[in-house]
Every structure is written in structure tokens, then in C-alpha cells.
Design a protein around this motif. Structure first.
Motif, PDB file in Angstrom:
ATOM      1  N   GLY A   1       0.812  -1.210   0.000  1.00 18.22           N
ATOM      2  CA  GLY A   1       0.000   0.000   0.000  1.00 18.22           C
ATOM      3  C   GLY A   1       0.845   1.259   0.000  1.00 18.22           C
ATOM      4  O   GLY A   1       0.519   2.245  -0.670  1.00 18.22           O
TER       5      GLY A   1
ATOM      6  N   VAL B   1     -17.288  -1.397  -5.202  1.00 22.38           N
ATOM      7  CA  VAL B   1     -16.536  -0.334  -4.539  1.00 22.38           C
ATOM      8  C   VAL B   1     -16.349   0.855  -5.466  1.00 22.38           C
ATOM      9  O   VAL B   1     -16.529   2.012  -5.081  1.00 22.38           O
ATOM     10  CB  VAL B   1     -15.172  -0.857  -4.047  1.00 22.38           C
ATOM     11  CG1 VAL B   1     -14.333   0.282  -3.482  1.00 22.38           C
ATOM     12  CG2 VAL B   1     -15.385  -1.927  -2.985  1.00 22.38           C
TER      13      VAL B   1
ATOM     14  N   ASP C   1      -3.754  -4.654   0.630  1.00 22.63           N
ATOM     15  CA  ASP C   1      -4.681  -5.183   1.629  1.00 22.63           C
ATOM     16  C   ASP C   1      -5.858  -4.237   1.858  1.00 22.63           C
ATOM     17  O   ASP C   1      -5.837  -3.073   1.461  1.00 22.63           O
ATOM     18  CB  ASP C   1      -3.965  -5.483   2.943  1.00 22.63           C
ATOM     19  CG  ASP C   1      -3.389  -4.241   3.601  1.00 22.63           C
ATOM     20  OD1 ASP C   1      -4.155  -3.313   3.921  1.00 22.63           O
ATOM     21  OD2 ASP C   1      -2.149  -4.183   3.798  1.00 22.63           O
ATOM     22  N   ALA C   2      -6.904  -4.764   2.534  1.00 25.60           N
ATOM     23  CA  ALA C   2      -8.170  -4.042   2.670  1.00 25.60           C
ATOM     24  C   ALA C   2      -8.007  -2.712   3.402  1.00 25.60           C
ATOM     25  O   ALA C   2      -8.605  -1.696   3.023  1.00 25.60           O
ATOM     26  CB  ALA C   2      -9.195  -4.920   3.382  1.00 25.60           C
ATOM     27  N   GLU C   3      -7.195  -2.689   4.466  1.00 24.13           N
ATOM     28  CA  GLU C   3      -7.006  -1.452   5.225  1.00 24.13           C
ATOM     29  C   GLU C   3      -6.326  -0.394   4.358  1.00 24.13           C
ATOM     30  O   GLU C   3      -6.726   0.776   4.356  1.00 24.13           O
ATOM     31  CB  GLU C   3      -6.170  -1.719   6.478  1.00 24.13           C
ATOM     32  CG  GLU C   3      -5.991  -0.498   7.362  1.00 24.13           C
ATOM     33  CD  GLU C   3      -5.179  -0.809   8.610  1.00 24.13           C
ATOM     34  OE1 GLU C   3      -4.789   0.162   9.303  1.00 24.13           O
ATOM     35  OE2 GLU C   3      -4.931  -2.000   8.891  1.00 24.13           O
TER      36      GLU C   3
ATOM     37  N   GLN D   1      -6.459  -0.254   1.154  1.00 23.33           N
ATOM     38  CA  GLN D   1      -7.399   0.140   0.112  1.00 23.33           C
ATOM     39  C   GLN D   1      -8.293   1.275   0.592  1.00 23.33           C
ATOM     40  O   GLN D   1      -8.579   2.216  -0.152  1.00 23.33           O
ATOM     41  CB  GLN D   1      -8.249  -1.056  -0.316  1.00 23.33           C
ATOM     42  CG  GLN D   1      -7.489  -2.087  -1.135  1.00 23.33           C
ATOM     43  CD  GLN D   1      -8.382  -3.195  -1.660  1.00 23.33           C
ATOM     44  OE1 GLN D   1      -9.587  -3.005  -1.826  1.00 23.33           O
ATOM     45  NE2 GLN D   1      -7.812  -4.356  -1.916  1.00 23.33           N
ATOM     46  N   GLU D   2      -8.743   1.195   1.843  1.00 19.46           N
ATOM     47  CA  GLU D   2      -9.608   2.250   2.374  1.00 19.46           C
ATOM     48  C   GLU D   2      -8.859   3.575   2.442  1.00 19.46           C
ATOM     49  O   GLU D   2      -9.407   4.631   2.092  1.00 19.46           O
ATOM     50  CB  GLU D   2     -10.136   1.860   3.758  1.00 19.46           C
ATOM     51  CG  GLU D   2     -11.110   2.865   4.354  1.00 19.46           C
ATOM     52  CD  GLU D   2     -12.311   3.112   3.464  1.00 19.46           C
ATOM     53  OE1 GLU D   2     -12.773   4.279   3.403  1.00 19.46           O
ATOM     54  OE2 GLU D   2     -12.792   2.161   2.822  1.00 19.46           O
ATOM     55  N   ARG D   3      -7.597   3.540   2.886  1.00 20.22           N
ATOM     56  CA  ARG D   3      -6.795   4.765   2.907  1.00 20.22           C
ATOM     57  C   ARG D   3      -6.581   5.298   1.500  1.00 20.22           C
ATOM     58  O   ARG D   3      -6.563   6.507   1.266  1.00 20.22           O
ATOM     59  CB  ARG D   3      -5.451   4.508   3.590  1.00 20.22           C
ATOM     60  CG  ARG D   3      -5.544   4.245   5.078  1.00 20.22           C
ATOM     61  CD  ARG D   3      -4.187   4.399   5.749  1.00 20.22           C
ATOM     62  NE  ARG D   3      -3.215   3.442   5.232  1.00 20.22           N
ATOM     63  CZ  ARG D   3      -3.015   2.233   5.728  1.00 20.22           C
ATOM     64  NH1 ARG D   3      -3.732   1.816   6.767  1.00 20.22           N
ATOM     65  NH2 ARG D   3      -2.100   1.424   5.211  1.00 20.22           N
TER      66      ARG D   3
ATOM     67  N   SER E   1     -10.674  -0.577 -12.706  1.00 23.25           N
ATOM     68  CA  SER E   1     -10.797  -1.481 -11.566  1.00 23.25           C
ATOM     69  C   SER E   1     -11.671  -2.681 -11.937  1.00 23.25           C
ATOM     70  O   SER E   1     -12.505  -2.599 -12.843  1.00 23.25           O
ATOM     71  CB  SER E   1     -11.404  -0.758 -10.363  1.00 23.25           C
ATOM     72  OG  SER E   1     -11.544  -1.642  -9.266  1.00 23.25           O
TER      73      SER E   1
ATOM     74  N   LEU F   1      -5.087  -1.168  -7.097  1.00 25.49           N
ATOM     75  CA  LEU F   1      -5.219  -1.835  -5.801  1.00 25.49           C
ATOM     76  C   LEU F   1      -4.931  -3.339  -5.853  1.00 25.49           C
ATOM     77  O   LEU F   1      -5.179  -4.039  -4.876  1.00 25.49           O
ATOM     78  CB  LEU F   1      -6.617  -1.592  -5.231  1.00 25.49           C
ATOM     79  CG  LEU F   1      -6.885  -0.125  -4.859  1.00 25.49           C
ATOM     80  CD1 LEU F   1      -8.307   0.056  -4.380  1.00 25.49           C
ATOM     81  CD2 LEU F   1      -5.902   0.345  -3.812  1.00 25.49           C
TER      82      LEU F   1
ATOM     83  N   TYR G   1      -8.655   4.995  -1.106  1.00 27.41           N
ATOM     84  CA  TYR G   1      -9.863   5.676  -1.572  1.00 27.41           C
ATOM     85  C   TYR G   1     -10.041   7.024  -0.878  1.00 27.41           C
ATOM     86  O   TYR G   1     -10.538   7.985  -1.490  1.00 27.41           O
ATOM     87  CB  TYR G   1     -11.091   4.789  -1.371  1.00 27.41           C
ATOM     88  CG  TYR G   1     -11.271   3.785  -2.489  1.00 27.41           C
ATOM     89  CD1 TYR G   1     -11.649   4.197  -3.768  1.00 27.41           C
ATOM     90  CD2 TYR G   1     -11.040   2.432  -2.280  1.00 27.41           C
ATOM     91  CE1 TYR G   1     -11.795   3.291  -4.798  1.00 27.41           C
ATOM     92  CE2 TYR G   1     -11.182   1.517  -3.313  1.00 27.41           C
ATOM     93  CZ  TYR G   1     -11.565   1.956  -4.569  1.00 27.41           C
ATOM     94  OH  TYR G   1     -11.704   1.059  -5.588  1.00 27.41           O
TER      95      TYR G   1
ATOM     96  N   ASP H   1     -13.231  -4.159  -9.250  1.00 26.97           N
ATOM     97  CA  ASP H   1     -14.105  -4.183  -8.081  1.00 26.97           C
ATOM     98  C   ASP H   1     -15.315  -3.284  -8.341  1.00 26.97           C
ATOM     99  O   ASP H   1     -15.327  -2.103  -7.998  1.00 26.97           O
ATOM    100  CB  ASP H   1     -13.338  -3.712  -6.844  1.00 26.97           C
ATOM    101  CG  ASP H   1     -14.079  -4.025  -5.558  1.00 26.97           C
ATOM    102  OD1 ASP H   1     -15.308  -4.190  -5.603  1.00 26.97           O
ATOM    103  OD2 ASP H   1     -13.427  -4.095  -4.501  1.00 26.97           O
TER     104      ASP H   1
END
Length: 268
Positions: free
Chosen positions: A164, A223, A192-194, A196-198, A218, A188, A200, A220
Motif C-alpha cells: 500500500g 466499490v 490489503d483491505a485497510e 485500500q480504504e486509505r 478497476s 489496488l 480511496y 471491483d
């Protein structure tokens, strides 16, 4: 640390209330083939200043090919592309466009470059290949690293960062020329998921606070549809182009990903 009010501002396109949106990318009737196999057919869409466009579609649908055409890495077999009002063949202001290619964050741990060196390399288009980086370039580098939240890691070897963090460093490299348009191809993958949130959160900041026009490829769908302002769905042809809610409420999603392709909507 450089004071925030002394950091450079991006050259984002802006307009007055009520003013017509400015076309940043105009794609008209574009097609493209690899070894005689058509991968894009009659693609027509416009990306306006201030858009956050998500490009989705199944594997092999032409998403990466389209963004490579937009950023000048490929020339269309037919049709036309205009960037900031200039035909692609004559366009030369590439510092106005930032690009993060697919799987860009797969950096070997022993790669011998620091984070700030990698980010500074994104200024080469402005500085020139044979001129050293000056104070303005370094200010832009500090700004880009602060923007992506890596200011305290600029001396770290880039291969030692997490996936990330590497992705954010490469976005900083794309941002350091202060582009008006930022294009990201599957940014992405492997993150990892955490993180990914940062990521976005960062994109929302670039789009809403700095006014950068964004294009992101993407896989996904859910999302991306919740994050972007405009959605384009490809499967060699343009299956849908419009608001994300319109796509999710139509049968285009099922048509593309489950039962083949049919053109259902194209909103200008």
C-alpha cells in the motif's frame, strides 16, 4: 518539514458556477487490435474536468488498452483522441497527465532507490533529462509525499515499503508534476483491505479538495461504483457510460458479467 502554505498547488482545471464543463479527454470512434484481433471497437466517450471516471469490465475487455491510448502509450487503429483540446498526435504537454500503470507497485525489495528519488523522477518531464532537480522540484516532491501521507518515509528505500505504501509512493510520483488528469490502472491489485480504504480516502481528497480529474480502471465493481462520479463499462465496445447508480439499477451488470454483452446506455 516544508510548511503546507508554501507547498505548490496542483494545476487543476476549475470553472465558475454555471460554466460548461471543459473536455479533458475526447475519444471518438476509437478501435484497436492486437495481431489482428480487435480488442476495442468504436469507443466514444468524453471525460470532463472534475470527473472521477471509473472504467470497469471483464478480463480482456480492453480497459488497459483504452487507458494506454489515453496516456499516449498506444495509437488508435481508427478514430481520434483529443487531450485538453489537442489531437493526440500533436499533444506534447505530458506533465499535465499523471499515470500509474497496472501492477506498478511490484517493486523488488533490493531496488536501489529511496522514496524521494522515485518521486523526484516524476519531475523529469518538467526538469529535462539532463538537468538536475532544483528547489522547485524538491518543493513539488515534498508536497506530493505529504499529500499521499508519506512525508516521514521519504528517505526509506522504496522496496522496503508495504504494498500500500509503494502504491502511494507511485501515486506521489504521478502527482509530482502537478497534473490536471490522473490515470490509474488497477491500482489496488495486491493491496490489503485497510490500505485500500486509505487509498480511496486519498482519491477522494485529490478529487474533492484539489480538483484533480481522475480516471481509474478497476475490477471491483461495487466499490468503484460507490466512489466515482461517472462509470464506463467496456467489453470491447462501450456497454455503459453514465452515472454509477444507473449502471447498478440497469441490467448491464448482468449482461456483461454473466450472459454476454449488449449496449444498454450511453449518457453524454
Amino acid at each position: 518539514m516544508m510548511r503546507a502554505d508554501r507547498l505548490p498547488k496542483p494545476h487543476a482545471v476549475s470553472r465558475r458556477p454555471g460554466e460548461r464543463p471543459v473536455p479533458v479527454v475526447e475519444v471518438r470512434g476509437v478501435c484497436f487490435s492486437y495481431d489482428g484481433a480487435r480488442v476495442l471497437e468504436d469507443i466514444t466517450l468524453t471525460i470532463y474536468a472534475g470527473d472521477f471516471l471509473g472504467i470497469i469490465g471483464p478480463n480482456g475487455s480492453g480497459k488497459t488498452t483504452l487507458v494506454k491510448i489515453i496516456v499516449g502509450l498506444l495509437r488508435p487503429e481508427c478514430g481520434t483522441v483529443r487531450l485538453f483540446g489537442t489531437d493526440l498526435a500533436r499533444f506534447g504537454q505530458w506533465s499535465r497527465i499523471g499515470y500509474v500503470p497496472q501492477r506498478a507497485a511490484s517493486i523488488e525489495s533490493r531496488f536501489p532507490a529511496s522514496v524521494e528519488e522515485v518521486v523526484l523522477s516524476g519531475r523529469a518531464g518538467r526538469a529535462g533529462l539532463f538537468r538536475g532537480f532544483g528547489a522547485e522540484d524538491r518543493r513539488a516532491m515534498y508536497w506530493a509525499l505529504e499529500t499521499v501521507g508519506l512525508g516521514d518515509l521519504r528517505g526509506r528505500q522504496i522496496g522496503h515499503l508495504s504494498g500500500g505504501q509503494q502504491q502511494r509512493a507511485l501515486i506521489a510520483r504521478a502527482l509530482v508534476s502537478q497534473p490536471e488528469l490522473l490515470v490509474l490502472d488497477e491500482p489496488l491489485v495486491g493491496v490489503d483491505a485497510e490500505a485500500q480504504e486509505r487509498f480511496y480516502d486519498l482519491l477522494r481528497y485529490l478529487h474533492r479538495n484539489l480538483g484533480v480529474t481522475l480516471v481509474m480502471v478497476s475490477h471491483d465493481v461495487g466499490v468503484v461504483a460507490s466512489a466515482v462520479t461517472t462509470l464506463a463499462c467496456l467489453n470491447k465496445m462501450l456497454v455503459y457510460h453514465g452515472e454509477p447508480t444507473g449502471f447498478l439499477e440497469s441490467d448491464a451488470l448482468r449482461a456483461v458479467y454473466h450472459t454476454g454483452v449488449r449496449v444498454v446506455s450511453h449518457v453524454h
